[in-house]
Design a protein around this motif. Structure first.
Motif, PDB file in Angstrom:
ATOM      1  N   LEU A 395       0.684  -1.155   0.032  1.00 38.68           N
ATOM      2  CA  LEU A 395      -0.019  -0.075   0.048  1.00 38.68           C
ATOM      3  C   LEU A 395       0.803   1.417  -0.030  1.00 38.68           C
ATOM      4  O   LEU A 395       0.694   2.360  -0.666  1.00 38.68           O
ATOM      5  N   ALA A 396       1.925   1.439   0.722  1.00 43.11           N
ATOM      6  CA  ALA A 396       2.715   2.392   0.812  1.00 43.11           C
ATOM      7  C   ALA A 396       3.316   2.556  -0.605  1.00 43.11           C
ATOM      8  O   ALA A 396       3.700   3.757  -1.005  1.00 43.11           O
ATOM      9  N   GLN A 397       3.781   1.455  -1.127  1.00 42.90           N
ATOM     10  CA  GLN A 397       4.388   1.752  -2.523  1.00 42.90           C
ATOM     11  C   GLN A 397       3.189   2.048  -3.459  1.00 42.90           C
ATOM     12  O   GLN A 397       3.745   3.150  -4.380  1.00 42.90           O
ATOM     13  N   LYS A 398       2.217   1.863  -3.412  1.00 42.78           N
ATOM     14  CA  LYS A 398       1.055   2.366  -4.350  1.00 42.78           C
ATOM     15  C   LYS A 398       0.943   3.986  -4.031  1.00 42.78           C
ATOM     16  O   LYS A 398       0.737   4.671  -5.057  1.00 42.78           O
ATOM     17  N   ASN A 399       0.925   4.197  -2.712  1.00 47.36           N
ATOM     18  CA  ASN A 399       0.714   5.859  -2.204  1.00 47.36           C
ATOM     19  C   ASN A 399       1.830   6.380  -3.060  1.00 47.36           C
ATOM     20  O   ASN A 399       1.773   7.595  -3.419  1.00 47.36           O
ATOM     21  N   ILE A 400       3.288   5.973  -2.914  1.00 44.40           N
ATOM     22  CA  ILE A 400       4.339   6.657  -3.476  1.00 44.40           C
ATOM     23  C   ILE A 400       4.011   6.835  -4.881  1.00 44.40           C
ATOM     24  O   ILE A 400       4.484   8.038  -5.504  1.00 44.40           O
ATOM     25  N   GLU A 401       3.418   5.871  -5.545  1.00 43.06           N
ATOM     26  CA  GLU A 401       3.446   6.091  -7.178  1.00 43.06           C
ATOM     27  C   GLU A 401       2.385   7.058  -7.437  1.00 43.06           C
ATOM     28  O   GLU A 401       2.679   7.880  -8.418  1.00 43.06           O
ATOM     29  N   GLU A 402       1.393   7.327  -6.331  1.00 41.95           N
ATOM     30  CA  GLU A 402       0.303   8.290  -6.665  1.00 41.95           C
ATOM     31  C   GLU A 402       1.005   9.562  -6.498  1.00 41.95           C
ATOM     32  O   GLU A 402       0.607  10.646  -7.141  1.00 41.95           O
ATOM     33  N   LYS A 403       1.677   9.818  -5.315  1.00 39.19           N
ATOM     34  CA  LYS A 403       1.682  11.069  -4.739  1.00 39.19           C
ATOM     35  C   LYS A 403       3.188  11.519  -4.763  1.00 39.19           C
ATOM     36  O   LYS A 403       3.515  12.584  -4.969  1.00 39.19           O
ATOM     37  N   ASN A 404       4.122  10.700  -5.220  1.00 30.15           N
ATOM     38  CA  ASN A 404       5.625  11.295  -5.305  1.00 30.15           C
ATOM     39  C   ASN A 404       6.287  10.084  -6.327  1.00 30.15           C
ATOM     40  O   ASN A 404       7.498   9.655  -5.797  1.00 30.15           O
TER      41      ASN A 404
END
Length: 565
Positions: A395-404
């Motif tokens: 999930l953290a990975q996914k968030n990084i792809e989205e946000k940064n």
RNA sequence: GUCUCAGUAGCUCAGUAGGAUAGAGCAACAGUUUCCUAAACUGUAGGUCGGAGGUUCGAAUCCUCUCUGGGACGCCA
């Protein structure tokens, strides 16, 4: 010197022994509302002895203090029976920021331990069983406690008291011999061993004689039976490999992996000692130590078939730890449901005459519940930590792809944030509360979460990178408006560390770090930190200080602070 | 049955060696990005602090009783 103390001392001068300095210090509190100032002294308790209404006392005191107070205080006023003190904002800001910039991560250090050794029993998963969410609690609480103790001048020794001995292995060997296959166990050891364990308990409900088989195999194991020993070693090795993967992921290490089996050859001495002191009694064929005088049920030392029990090994372990580490205190981070066991353990040691038994401290914690009930390995009702960690990192990975998406070190950051979320979720609440397992709650990244705190720090770091702050020769002048709530939070860090160590409560740090992050985010929203004007260097000093304290707070929880995320 | 832990907003929880107006987060609703990372911020709404007595100038906090839930109470750990 702390401001509370200064305030107490000038009050003490005026009160002239009506109540003691300690009493004054104790009753000084932090007002709930900002407009009441930074420190408050309630005068109600003085009303009787002085035979004056509290409102009048407060007014008189504050009136006299106005002239006497040093420049630590901006003003001191009476309000409804309280003497309220407002700190000198510019002086206080300068003082606390200078201190943090100078001390860096040693800000908030205490020297309570004076170098004394404390052993901490933590994690202690059972071999041949999956690393469950239940073990997570002991692991992260124990790890954080050891970091907090270290900060407070103790020398912690982390002991992973592996559950690698006991009747369960007899059961497991029975099950393996009946239904097990070597290839399957080699392929997915923990999964297969758990399946065997669960199958055993299912089958034993219909065929109770299996229980006896299990006990027999365990006795053979204790007697050094070659086949039993070989299987046991194999199970242990495979399990340990899997556990280490998880510990690596969470960045947790141990000073010792001496598990229960380690004490096999150390139990006889304790049993002999108990016998010699005449404490051992036979009861229904078993050997017990009666503890009536302590108001406790008897402690079982040996089963009727002569095999040892958990208590026997823990007695041996307690003595070994005292002898080996000369520990002043010995902490056991073990679930609440074992409270009775630890009371008995202490009582038996005390009865033997070991005065150090007092240093044994059980640090209990609430259970991880599933559908409102305790999770049971026997019924296969467990949630695996490894899978939860994986989900969280994903999930953290996914968030990084989205946000940064242009972030460097994506994998590393995702790992830090993913595990941070899980660890923080466990530590943010008081340890005694039961936690209903909820993957959804654990994976949250907004609000009162680990990623929120990490994100706050990443924001601060981002500013510092842009401004290339140089802490040398900074003249700190803050106006005490938008920045004041942040300053007062920074001021409170040493107190938070103290509360955490005194109550063995990591949640004090977690709550503190949340408060600081909230205060800083609010400040960040209100103030343009990088604006080019004369206050810029002072604001950067504030940002740098916040980051130092956030990182240190997270470190004490066992959580990493990525510089970017 | 005995012991133990817990009960605070719809949910998850702070606050408990008594103190001022019981606070956050989530969820809901309404906003904020030409501006330092919106994983953020602002606002609205939401409470007989399980219940009843008692102590006190003052109780979510201390005492007694009681209700509800979890757990532990001899051959598991």
């Amino acid at each position: 010197m702390s401001f509370e103390k200064t305030f107490a001392e000038i009050l003490d001068l005026l009160l002239d022994g009506v109540i003691s300095l300690e009493e004054i210090e104790r009753s000084i509190e932090k007002p709930r509302f900002m407009n009441h100032g930074d420190l408050a002294f309630p005068c109600f308790q003085l009303a009787r002895t002085l035979r004056k209404p509290p409102v009048m006392i407060a007014e008189e005191l504050s009136h006299q203090l106005q002239n006497r107070g040093d420049d630590s205080f901006e003003r001191i006023v009476a309000a409804g029976g309280y003497v309220n003190a407002f700190l000198n904002k510019s002086k206080t800001s300068k003082k606390v920021l200078t201190e943090i910039l100078e001390k860096q991560n040693s800000y908030g250090n205490l020297n309570l331990g004076k170098g004394s050794t404390v052993t901490i029993d933590l994690s202690s998963p059972n071999i041949a069983k999956p690393f469950s969410m239940g073990h997570l609690r002991s692991t992260v609480i124990g790890n954080s406690l050891s970091l907090i103790l270290e900060k407070c001048g103790y020398k912690p020794v982390k002991i992973n008291h592996l559950g690698d001995w006991g009747t369960q292995f007899g059961k497991l060997i029975t099950a393996y011999k009946l239904w097990g296959s070597e290839e399957k166990v080699k392929e997915t050891p923990i999964k297969e061993l758990l399946a065997l364990y669960v199958k055993f308990h299912e089958a034993a409900e219909r065929q109770p004689e299996l229980e006896q088989d299990g006990r027999d195999w365990f006795r053979r194991l204790e007697n050094g039976d070659k086949e039993a020993l070989q299987l046991w070693e194999w199970f242990r090795e495979e399990s340990l490999k899997e556990f280490k993967k998880i510990y690596d992921l969470m960045g947790i290490g141990f000073d010792s992996y001496a598990g229960e089996a380690f004490y096999n050859d150390k139990m006889e001495k304790i049993v002999e000692l108990l016998e010699k002191k005449g404490l051992l009694e036979e009861s229904d064929g078993a050997q017990v130590v009666r503890l009536d005088e302590a108001g406790l049920p008897p402690c079982l030392i040996k089963k009727s078939d002569g095999a040892t029990l958990y208590s026997t090994r823990d007695l041996a372990a307690a003595k070994y730890r005292y002898d080996e580490y000369a520990s002043a205190k010995s902490l056991y981070v073990v679930g609440n449901e074992q409270s009775l066991h630890f009371k008995q353990l202490k009582a038996v040691l005390a009865k033997i005459g070991f005065d150090w038994a007092n240093g044994l401290i059980h640090i209990p914690f609430g259970m991880m519940l599933k559908d409102g009930k305790k999770m049971s390995t026997r019924k296969g009702k467990v949630v695996l930590l490894e899978e939860v960690l994986k989900d969280s990192i994903l999930l953290a990975q996914k968030n990084i792809e989205e946000k940064n998406p242009y972030l460097h070190l994506k994998a590393e950051t995702a790992e830090a944030v993913g595990t941070g979320a899980i660890i923080f979720h466990d530590l943010k609440n008081f340890r005694m509360n039961d936690i209903e397992f909820s993957l959804e709650d654990m994976l949250k990244v907004e609000g009162e979460t680990g990623p929120y705190v990490q994100y706050t720090n990443a924001r601060a770091q981002s500013i510092l990178r842009k401004a290339s702050f140089n802490k040398q020769n900074v003249q700190i002048h803050l106006n005490g408006e938008a920045d004041w709530p942040v300053i007062t939070e920074l001021l409170g860090f040493p107190e938070a560390v103290k509360r955490a160590v005194e109550n063995s409560d990591p949640s004090q740090i977690a709550k503190y770090v949340l408060d600081l992050a909230q205060a800083f985010n609010k400040y960040y929203g209100e103030v343009r930190i990088l604006e080019e004007n004369e206050g810029k260097q002072s604001r950067l000093a504030l940002v740098q200080s916040v980051s130092i304290v956030l990182e240190e707070g997270l470190r004490l929880l066992g959580i990493k602070s990525p510089k970017e995320m």
